[in-house]
Design an enzyme around this catalytic site. Sequence first.
Site: not given
Length: 372
Positions: A1, A224-227
Amino acid sequence: MSSSNDCQPQTLSKPALGEREAAELVGRVFGLKVSWISPLPSYDDQNFHVRVAAAGAEDYVLKITNSEDSQEPELIEAQTRAMMLLRAEGFPSATPCLTKDGHIMSLESAGTRPGSKKYMVRLLTYLPGTPVAKITTNAQILYEIGRLAASVDKVLSEKFQDPSVKSLHRGQFIWNLANVPLLDQYIYALGQNKYRAVVEQVIEQFKDKVIPKLSSFRACINHGDLNDHNILVDSSCASLENPQYRVSGILDFSDMSYGYYVFEVAIAIMYMMIESPEPLGVGGHVLAGFESVLPLTTEERGALFLLVSGRFAQSLVIAAHTALLYPENKEYLTITARTGWKHLMTMFEVGQEAVERMWFETAQVYTQHTPA
């Protein structure tokens, strides 16, 4: 995001092209004829799944970056070059289709009127697979995601030497985990309730116990955004009782920035907790996978609980703030909040010592037994 201009979460213009306009864009910029197109969910950019009329019917993702971030071409180039490097190193990341002029991206106007907003446009290879959010996670895939988080950052930090890399120094970027204290200016969006009290506690503890230790952490480039929506998997085993998964895709590099290795494992733990029926148990498996590549130092381990809590706070506060600005996109913006508040509250009820013991004891087991 992602967010625009660093410390302003989503004070930006999300593109709003129709399917016909998007298909025309693919033809005009990339010289490809679209046979099928469908919108994909997104936070602040606009994405389309595109199939082109070529031999073998190739699939792509048309990514139209919001107007604010489109004013930072060097940053978008860094993100794209990083994807290309990872692909060359054997990671399942997308690669760009070149424009008719041979470029990896193009700044395009959204309309014919003078003053029409301009958006950076890329056509990326489509990656197959199922988002982690749509599977029941098990220890095996959590471990693999931990390994992935460490391996991606290690390669980026050691091998990414493109001139655009300097754009990843994003000091006030709201999604960088070092910037949890910046949430103070957006916490009003939570109103006055028990949730706000916990977030305020997270921010204060972060200022007191994490910020002073940053200089002792090992620096790196973070994805930064390994969701759970940015990691795709497929099953390599037919057993319904015990499926074995492999990562088939890594998506969304828009939150890349310079940070620290321990940030990436904390971010992965937080997002894997969201989809798990046993959220507090997740951290040990992800940590074990991460430490199979990059063992954490004592200082880094000691900050893990507050870093995971800090990422929960970032996600929940920024989503609440942005949902006030864009109520029409509230459902997508608050995906994490559906279970995120419950997990953050549980972490603080159980307490740092007990949660860390659970994580570290689980990770310790992996040092004695190689995972299947």
